[in-house]
Structure formats: structure tokens, C-alpha cells
Design a protein around this motif. Structure first.
Motif, PDB file in Angstrom:
ATOM      1  N   MET A   1       0.850  -1.195   0.000  1.00 44.76           N
ATOM      2  CA  MET A   1       0.000   0.000   0.000  1.00 44.76           C
ATOM      3  C   MET A   1       0.897   1.261   0.000  1.00 44.76           C
ATOM      4  SD  MET A   1      -3.479   0.686   1.232  1.00 44.76           S
ATOM      5  CE  MET A   1      -3.195   1.500   2.803  1.00 44.76           C
ATOM      6  N   PRO A   2       0.465   2.278  -0.679  1.00 35.47           N
ATOM      7  CA  PRO A   2      -0.654   2.427  -1.599  1.00 35.47           C
ATOM      8  C   PRO A   2      -0.488   1.638  -2.897  1.00 35.47           C
ATOM      9  CG  PRO A   2       0.134   4.564  -0.814  1.00 35.47           C
ATOM     10  CD  PRO A   2       1.161   3.538  -0.459  1.00 35.47           C
ATOM     11  N   ILE A   3      -1.642   1.385  -3.531  1.00 33.43           N
ATOM     12  CA  ILE A   3      -1.678   0.656  -4.800  1.00 33.43           C
ATOM     13  C   ILE A   3      -2.334   1.555  -5.852  1.00 33.43           C
ATOM     14  CG2 ILE A   3      -2.600  -1.368  -5.988  1.00 33.43           C
ATOM     15  CD1 ILE A   3      -2.833  -2.230  -2.727  1.00 33.43           C
ATOM     16  N   ILE A   4      -1.613   1.782  -6.937  1.00 24.51           N
ATOM     17  CA  ILE A   4      -2.119   2.628  -8.026  1.00 24.51           C
ATOM     18  C   ILE A   4      -2.406   1.730  -9.223  1.00 24.51           C
ATOM     19  CG2 ILE A   4      -1.585   4.580  -9.542  1.00 24.51           C
ATOM     20  CD1 ILE A   4       0.713   5.150  -7.321  1.00 24.51           C
ATOM     21  N   THR A   5      -3.653   1.753  -9.695  1.00 22.16           N
ATOM     22  CA  THR A   5      -4.032   0.960 -10.867  1.00 22.16           C
ATOM     23  C   THR A   5      -4.437   1.912 -11.972  1.00 22.16           C
ATOM     24  OG1 THR A   5      -4.892  -0.727  -9.379  1.00 22.16           O
ATOM     25  CG2 THR A   5      -5.544  -0.898 -11.676  1.00 22.16           C
ATOM     26  N   VAL A   6      -3.875   1.705 -13.157  1.00 26.76           N
ATOM     27  CA  VAL A   6      -4.285   2.543 -14.285  1.00 26.76           C
ATOM     28  C   VAL A   6      -4.883   1.664 -15.378  1.00 26.76           C
ATOM     29  CG1 VAL A   6      -1.902   2.654 -15.191  1.00 26.76           C
ATOM     30  CG2 VAL A   6      -3.603   4.301 -15.978  1.00 26.76           C
ATOM     31  N   GLU A   7      -6.140   1.954 -15.711  1.00 21.45           N
ATOM     32  CA  GLU A   7      -6.856   1.260 -16.785  1.00 21.45           C
ATOM     33  C   GLU A   7      -6.770   2.138 -18.023  1.00 21.45           C
ATOM     34  OE1 GLU A   7      -8.415  -1.664 -16.706  1.00 21.45           O
ATOM     35  OE2 GLU A   7      -8.642  -2.082 -14.573  1.00 21.45           O
ATOM     36  N   GLY A   8      -6.143   1.639 -19.076  1.00 23.95           N
ATOM     37  CA  GLY A   8      -6.015   2.436 -20.289  1.00 23.95           C
ATOM     38  C   GLY A   8      -5.827   1.545 -21.491  1.00 23.95           C
ATOM     39  N   PRO A   9      -5.656   2.163 -22.664  1.00 22.71           N
ATOM     40  CA  PRO A   9      -5.282   1.356 -23.833  1.00 22.71           C
ATOM     41  C   PRO A   9      -3.871   0.799 -23.630  1.00 22.71           C
ATOM     42  CG  PRO A   9      -5.283   3.714 -24.364  1.00 22.71           C
ATOM     43  CD  PRO A   9      -5.771   3.593 -22.952  1.00 22.71           C
ATOM     44  N   ARG A  10      -3.498  -0.200 -24.427  1.00 25.32           N
ATOM     45  CA  ARG A  10      -2.202  -0.835 -24.270  1.00 25.32           C
ATOM     46  C   ARG A  10      -1.078   0.158 -24.589  1.00 25.32           C
ATOM     47  NH1 ARG A  10       1.579  -4.802 -26.263  1.00 25.32           N
ATOM     48  NH2 ARG A  10       0.892  -4.827 -28.424  1.00 25.32           N
ATOM     49  N   ILE A  11      -0.067   0.167 -23.716  1.00 19.20           N
ATOM     50  CA  ILE A  11       1.155   0.946 -23.964  1.00 19.20           C
ATOM     51  C   ILE A  11       2.176  -0.021 -24.551  1.00 19.20           C
ATOM     52  CG2 ILE A  11       2.995   2.299 -22.896  1.00 19.20           C
ATOM     53  CD1 ILE A  11       1.059   3.026 -20.632  1.00 19.20           C
ATOM     54  N   LYS A  12       2.600   0.228 -25.772  1.00 15.46           N
ATOM     55  CA  LYS A  12       3.502  -0.728 -26.447  1.00 15.46           C
ATOM     56  C   LYS A  12       4.964  -0.524 -26.058  1.00 15.46           C
ATOM     57  CE  LYS A  12       0.327  -1.280 -30.261  1.00 15.46           C
ATOM     58  NZ  LYS A  12      -0.085  -0.622 -31.499  1.00 15.46           N
ATOM     59  N   ASP A  13       5.342   0.726 -25.796  1.00 15.04           N
ATOM     60  CA  ASP A  13       6.750   1.069 -25.557  1.00 15.04           C
ATOM     61  C   ASP A  13       7.061   0.919 -24.061  1.00 15.04           C
ATOM     62  OD1 ASP A  13       9.202   2.278 -25.170  1.00 15.04           O
ATOM     63  OD2 ASP A  13       8.756   4.024 -26.413  1.00 15.04           O
ATOM     64  N   ILE A  14       7.950  -0.024 -23.730  1.00 17.28           N
ATOM     65  CA  ILE A  14       8.255  -0.286 -22.315  1.00 17.28           C
ATOM     66  C   ILE A  14       8.898   0.934 -21.640  1.00 17.28           C
ATOM     67  CG2 ILE A  14      10.521  -1.344 -22.642  1.00 17.28           C
ATOM     68  CD1 ILE A  14       9.661  -3.423 -20.461  1.00 17.28           C
ATOM     69  N   GLU A  15       9.590   1.756 -22.394  1.00 18.80           N
ATOM     70  CA  GLU A  15      10.218   2.958 -21.812  1.00 18.80           C
ATOM     71  C   GLU A  15       9.133   3.909 -21.269  1.00 18.80           C
ATOM     72  OE1 GLU A  15      13.218   3.344 -21.001  1.00 18.80           O
ATOM     73  OE2 GLU A  15      13.040   5.403 -20.305  1.00 18.80           O
ATOM     74  N   ILE A  16       8.008   3.975 -21.961  1.00 19.74           N
ATOM     75  CA  ILE A  16       6.893   4.806 -21.478  1.00 19.74           C
ATOM     76  C   ILE A  16       6.336   4.233 -20.176  1.00 19.74           C
ATOM     77  CG2 ILE A  16       4.507   5.495 -22.012  1.00 19.74           C
ATOM     78  CD1 ILE A  16       5.350   5.922 -24.898  1.00 19.74           C
ATOM     79  N   LYS A  17       6.256   2.909 -20.085  1.00 18.82           N
ATOM     80  CA  LYS A  17       5.797   2.278 -18.834  1.00 18.82           C
ATOM     81  C   LYS A  17       6.764   2.590 -17.696  1.00 18.82           C
ATOM     82  CE  LYS A  17       3.537  -1.703 -21.032  1.00 18.82           C
ATOM     83  NZ  LYS A  17       3.362  -3.155 -20.991  1.00 18.82           N
ATOM     84  N   ARG A  18       8.057   2.543 -17.997  1.00 22.87           N
ATOM     85  CA  ARG A  18       9.066   2.835 -16.965  1.00 22.87           C
ATOM     86  C   ARG A  18       8.858   4.237 -16.374  1.00 22.87           C
ATOM     87  NH1 ARG A  18      13.137   0.500 -20.645  1.00 22.87           N
ATOM     88  NH2 ARG A  18      13.410  -1.616 -19.850  1.00 22.87           N
ATOM     89  N   ILE A  19       8.659   5.195 -17.270  1.00 24.27           N
ATOM     90  CA  ILE A  19       8.488   6.580 -16.821  1.00 24.27           C
ATOM     91  C   ILE A  19       7.183   6.724 -16.029  1.00 24.27           C
ATOM     92  CG2 ILE A  19       8.180   8.977 -17.614  1.00 24.27           C
ATOM     93  CD1 ILE A  19       9.927   8.165 -20.093  1.00 24.27           C
ATOM     94  N   LEU A  20       6.117   6.082 -16.523  1.00 24.45           N
ATOM     95  CA  LEU A  20       4.812   6.171 -15.856  1.00 24.45           C
ATOM     96  C   LEU A  20       4.895   5.624 -14.421  1.00 24.45           C
ATOM     97  CD1 LEU A  20       1.834   6.973 -16.379  1.00 24.45           C
ATOM     98  CD2 LEU A  20       1.393   4.605 -17.030  1.00 24.45           C
ATOM     99  N   VAL A  21       5.510   4.463 -14.275  1.00 20.47           N
ATOM    100  CA  VAL A  21       5.655   3.838 -12.949  1.00 20.47           C
ATOM    101  C   VAL A  21       6.519   4.716 -12.041  1.00 20.47           C
ATOM    102  CG1 VAL A  21       6.848   1.916 -11.786  1.00 20.47           C
ATOM    103  CG2 VAL A  21       5.175   1.446 -13.604  1.00 20.47           C
ATOM    104  N   LYS A  22       7.563   5.261 -12.578  1.00 24.69           N
ATOM    105  CA  LYS A  22       8.470   6.117 -11.791  1.00 24.69           C
ATOM    106  C   LYS A  22       7.738   7.377 -11.307  1.00 24.69           C
ATOM    107  CE  LYS A  22      13.098   8.176 -12.164  1.00 24.69           C
ATOM    108  NZ  LYS A  22      12.698   9.604 -12.280  1.00 24.69           N
ATOM    109  N   GLU A  23       7.008   8.013 -12.223  1.00 29.21           N
ATOM    110  CA  GLU A  23       6.328   9.263 -11.870  1.00 29.21           C
ATOM    111  C   GLU A  23       5.164   9.024 -10.907  1.00 29.21           C
ATOM    112  OE1 GLU A  23       7.395  11.942 -15.835  1.00 29.21           O
ATOM    113  OE2 GLU A  23       5.295  11.506 -15.353  1.00 29.21           O
TER     114      GLU A  23
END
Lengths: 64, 64, 64, 64, 64, 64
Positions: free
Chosen positions: C1-23
Motif C-alpha cells: 500500500m498504496p496501490i495505483i491501478t491505471v486502466e487504459g489502452p495498451r502501452i507498447k513502448d516499455i520505456e513509457i511504462k518505466r516513466i509512468l511507474v516512476k512518476e
């Protein structure tokens, strides 16, 4: 199963909840071909200072 | 869509909620390439006797 | 905890996921006053024929 | 991670919550091969007029 | 109702899923005083590049 | 907001999804007094070996 969850502002009138649960269940019954007894609906209330749309709390939008 | 839900302990200060919603929305705007208006943030409060970590209620951990 | 869940369209680029998780994690760290290690982010992919906005499937909107 | 969420009616007795969190965590520890410290349990209370089963609110079923 | 959702890494062995569902259901049966037939368990698989812990994707942690 | 999530078995026919999204949105529009454009529906597919009812996997029930 199926389980339908609706996240929205609080519904104060229980009669509106009754209709919502009835209609959601009927729609799911048709879509999944499963009996109404199998279908669960969860209504989730959210306070306006716990919801953000467009980067702004709903409680702040109302004041604007 | 996208919808960001955060499950955490209760945030008492509304200014902190404002910043959280603003920052989450900005991050999602960049990641998904969608306008801020499309993004919803739900802040979910959890009481310490409704959350377990490591097999123990948070409300019990605090006492220990 | 805390747990953040994001429901969205698929993100294809793993670098974008890295930044999203970090931010998301940095924002939650500040808001909750908890260490980054305590924060979990779940990215949920949704196919365009599994999401409706305005009563219409996203997969149908794209065709229009 | 893993995160276990249980949606149910309100549990009034905290001792029951303690056991539920302990047991869920033990089961998840075995299933995922991860330490108890990694496992979060969220207990979600639902009011009887916010839950529908078989197309009917639970609060209405009780009266019948 | 109740509905138990577990978000975790993918469980490959169906026998482990069987035990998890059985144990979660038994624990919920005791906690809520409701029959096993009323209890639903949803197992949610998450890919390592869709989960962040401590600000880092699990798929990146494994490489480190 | 509102956001309607339905957890169920996979719906193979896209026409059924179209009707489900349309009907859920209409019901929510009436209940919340909000325009259809504000309403999001997420359809979540669940494999029969990821769902337990009555302590048993659905994939095992089908075999019985």
C-alpha cells in the motif's frame, strides 16, 4: 459472476439505485446468457474531493 | 479513459489531493498521448482496520 | 500500500511504462509520506473492443 | 504484490478481520511463493443498499 | 458476494489455482457466515512489465 | 465518471458487446443525470481457470 461495479458520485435516492441494479442485471443477463441470480452489482460512492477529472478535483470544479 | 485508481490510507489535506490528481493526470497525459480531460483519478480511502500487510492489520501494527 | 491501478489502452513502448511507474510512485511517495518500496503500480491494458465511451465501443469510434 | 481485495458486507468484529487477513495472506504466500510482507489485503465494506444480487438490492431482500 | 480478487503474477500450475480458490473461499465462508456458493474468486494475472514496485518495473528488477 | 466495470467470461460476439455498452451507458445516464460522453464502460474477460465459484474453478465445474 458476472460482477458489475459502478464508480460514480453518491446516489441519494434508493429508488434510483433499485432501477440501476435492475437494468444492469437485465443487460448482463442477455449479454452473458446467465440467470439474474448469478449477477452481482456493486454501487460505489465517491466524494467530490476524491475524484479528479481533467487534473482537477470535482469539488473544486463545482466552486468555479 | 484512462482511469487511475489509488488505494491508500485517508489523505486529510485537500491540497495534497489536488497535487496528487494534477500530477497523476500529467503523467497519464504524457504516457497515453490523450488530453487531460479524458483522464479520471479516483482516490480511495482505506481505514487501518481494513488493510492487512504481512498478514497483520495496519491498525494492529500501529499499536505494536 | 498504496496501490495505483491505471486502466487504459495498451502501452507498447516499455520505456513509457518505466516513466509512468516512476512518476506515479514519486507522486504517491509525496502524497502519502511513505517510501517508494511500499508503492505498487498496476498497468492494465484494455482492447478497444472492450472499452465503451459515450455508449460506443472505442473500436467502432476509430472506424467512424 | 500480490494484492487481495475482498468486497463484502461490513465485518463488525475486528477479530474476524484479523483472522481473514492472516488466512488470505498464508494462502497467497503458498500460491505465489512470496513472503507475507509482500502481500496486501484490502477489506471493502459495502452497504446493503449499494449491492444488488439477482437484480434486487440486498436491503430490499432483507425486508421481504 | 463476497467477491475476492487477487492481483498477482501469473500462476502457471492449475493445481495451485485450485487450492488458492478453495482456501480463499473457506476463509471467506467463515468470516462472512455465508455459504461457499455465494463466494466468487477472480485470479488476475499481471505481466512483469505491467507491474511496478518501488518505482521500478518488475521486469527490470529481474534483470538487475 | 461514472465508470462501469463488468467482470465476466469472455464475450466473443462484438455485437453483444455493442449492445451491453449501449445499455449500461443509457442506464447510468438516467441514474446519474450525466451525459453519455462522461460514462466509461470496461469489459473484463476472465478465463474459466481464473474464476472460482463455490470454492471450485469454473473450468473444473464444466468438466464435471
Amino acid at each position: 459472476m458476472p460482477i458489475i461495479t459502478v464508480e460514480g458520485p453518491r446516489i441519494k435516492d434508493i429508488e434510483i439505485k433499485r432501477i440501476l441494479v435492475k437494468e444492469f442485471t437485465e443487460s448482463a443477463t442477455k449479454a452473458y446468457g446467465l440467470p439474474a441470480e448469478a449477477i452481482v452489482v456493486l454501487i460505489k460512492d465517491n466524494l467530490p474531493d476524491n475524484v479528479g477529472v481533467g487534473g482537477q478535483l470535482i469539488s473544486d470544479k463545482k466552486k468555479a
